[in-house]
Motif scaffolding. Structure first.
Motif, PDB file in Angstrom:
ATOM      1  N   ASP A  56      36.946  36.300  36.891  1.00  0.00           N
ATOM      2  CA  ASP A  56      37.059  37.452  36.402  1.00  0.00           C
ATOM      3  C   ASP A  56      38.485  38.191  35.349  1.00  0.00           C
ATOM      4  O   ASP A  56      38.420  38.662  34.329  1.00  0.00           O
ATOM      5  CB  ASP A  56      36.944  39.083  36.850  1.00  0.00           C
ATOM      6  CG  ASP A  56      35.291  38.694  37.683  1.00  0.00           C
ATOM      7  OD1 ASP A  56      35.248  39.686  39.035  1.00  0.00           O
ATOM      8  OD2 ASP A  56      34.480  38.716  36.885  1.00  0.00           O
ATOM      9  N   ASN A  76      33.344  46.213  40.976  1.00  0.00           N
ATOM     10  CA  ASN A  76      33.953  46.027  42.349  1.00  0.00           C
ATOM     11  C   ASN A  76      33.625  44.087  42.307  1.00  0.00           C
ATOM     12  O   ASN A  76      32.930  43.481  41.821  1.00  0.00           O
ATOM     13  CB  ASN A  76      32.421  46.290  42.380  1.00  0.00           C
ATOM     14  CG  ASN A  76      32.863  47.876  42.679  1.00  0.00           C
ATOM     15  OD1 ASN A  76      33.128  48.680  42.421  1.00  0.00           O
ATOM     16  ND2 ASN A  76      31.309  48.600  42.974  1.00  0.00           N
ATOM     17  N   SER A  77      33.851  44.063  44.182  1.00  0.00           N
ATOM     18  CA  SER A  77      34.051  42.453  44.101  1.00  0.00           C
ATOM     19  C   SER A  77      34.623  41.586  42.878  1.00  0.00           C
ATOM     20  O   SER A  77      33.680  40.337  42.505  1.00  0.00           O
ATOM     21  CB  SER A  77      32.313  42.412  44.540  1.00  0.00           C
ATOM     22  OG  SER A  77      31.792  43.049  45.413  1.00  0.00           O
ATOM     23  N   LYS A 116      36.798  38.771  41.097  1.00  0.00           N
ATOM     24  CA  LYS A 116      36.669  37.660  41.590  1.00  0.00           C
ATOM     25  C   LYS A 116      38.093  36.615  41.134  1.00  0.00           C
ATOM     26  O   LYS A 116      38.048  37.466  39.693  1.00  0.00           O
ATOM     27  CB  LYS A 116      34.744  36.858  41.397  1.00  0.00           C
ATOM     28  CG  LYS A 116      34.480  36.886  42.297  1.00  0.00           C
ATOM     29  CD  LYS A 116      32.689  36.350  41.856  1.00  0.00           C
ATOM     30  CE  LYS A 116      31.692  36.903  42.457  1.00  0.00           C
ATOM     31  NZ  LYS A 116      29.993  36.083  41.939  1.00  0.00           N
ATOM     32  N   THR A 145      41.147  39.368  45.566  1.00  0.00           N
ATOM     33  CA  THR A 145      39.518  38.922  44.944  1.00  0.00           C
ATOM     34  C   THR A 145      38.622  40.233  46.058  1.00  0.00           C
ATOM     35  O   THR A 145      39.690  40.597  47.200  1.00  0.00           O
ATOM     36  CB  THR A 145      39.451  37.388  45.672  1.00  0.00           C
ATOM     37  OG1 THR A 145      40.704  36.788  44.744  1.00  0.00           O
ATOM     38  CG2 THR A 145      37.965  37.442  45.792  1.00  0.00           C
ATOM     39  N   GLY A 146      37.862  40.501  45.663  1.00  0.00           N
ATOM     40  CA  GLY A 146      37.527  41.624  46.678  1.00  0.00           C
ATOM     41  C   GLY A 146      37.545  43.114  46.546  1.00  0.00           C
ATOM     42  O   GLY A 146      37.083  43.834  46.507  1.00  0.00           O
ATOM     43  N   ARG A 183      27.977  43.498  40.652  1.00  0.00           N
ATOM     44  CA  ARG A 183      29.174  43.900  40.289  1.00  0.00           C
ATOM     45  C   ARG A 183      29.619  45.146  39.638  1.00  0.00           C
ATOM     46  O   ARG A 183      30.816  45.714  40.498  1.00  0.00           O
ATOM     47  CB  ARG A 183      29.815  42.619  40.356  1.00  0.00           C
ATOM     48  CG  ARG A 183      29.490  42.013  41.414  1.00  0.00           C
ATOM     49  CD  ARG A 183      30.244  40.094  42.289  1.00  0.00           C
ATOM     50  NE  ARG A 183      30.804  40.053  39.998  1.00  0.00           N
ATOM     51  CZ  ARG A 183      32.059  40.000  39.779  1.00  0.00           C
ATOM     52  NH1 ARG A 183      33.089  40.134  40.311  1.00  0.00           N
ATOM     53  NH2 ARG A 183      32.033  38.625  38.794  1.00  0.00           N
ATOM     54  N   SER A 213      38.818  46.520  43.513  1.00  0.00           N
ATOM     55  CA  SER A 213      38.270  47.199  42.443  1.00  0.00           C
ATOM     56  C   SER A 213      38.718  47.770  41.706  1.00  0.00           C
ATOM     57  O   SER A 213      40.015  48.311  41.531  1.00  0.00           O
ATOM     58  CB  SER A 213      36.790  48.186  43.676  1.00  0.00           C
ATOM     59  OG  SER A 213      36.384  47.143  44.431  1.00  0.00           O
TER      60      SER A 213
END
Length: 122
Positions: free
Chosen positions: A89, A83-84, A86, A13-14, A66, A16
């Motif tokens: 995703d 990016n970012s 979760k 998580t977080g 994101r 890329s």
């Protein structure tokens, strides 16, 4: 005519990832390009799209700010910078190509890649 997606993987998580989709064949520089995703038990959903010129892009609300879609027409390649990330995703991501304008309905897209798995751990 083939679309080859790559770049998926496992990320925390977080983190890329950058997906790539290379097209073989002529004419793709004049096609809209897009990314869809499908999570287990869910329908395939539109993620992002870019016009043939690159001047117009569209994103589903959940990824705005994101994810960034871009294209390199001389290389017949489209990218999705994520990016970012979760856990929500997590899905198989598919690249697609179509004549005409970006459209959120998967049924309107003409060509599809094989999919690449993106897994985001919590």
């Amino acid at each position: 005519v083939q679309l080859q997606a790559s770049g998926g993987g496992l990320v925390q998580t977080g983190g890329s990832l950058r997906l790539s989709c290379a097209a073989s064949g002529r004419g793709f520089s004049t096609y809209a390009r897009g990314w869809f995703r499908q999570a287990p038990g869910k329908e395939r959903e539109f993620v992002a799209g870019i016009s043939w010129s690159g001047d117009s892009t569209d994103y589903t609300d959940s990824v705005k700010g994101r994810f960034t879609i871009s294209r390199d027409n001389p290389k017949n390649t489209v990218y999705l910078q994520m990016n970012s990330l979760k856990p929500e995703d997590t899905a198989v991501y598919y690249c697609a190509s179509k004549k005409g304008a970006i459209n959120w309905s998967s049924q309107t897209w003409d060509y599809w890649g094989q999919g690449t798995q993106v897994t985001v751990s919590s």
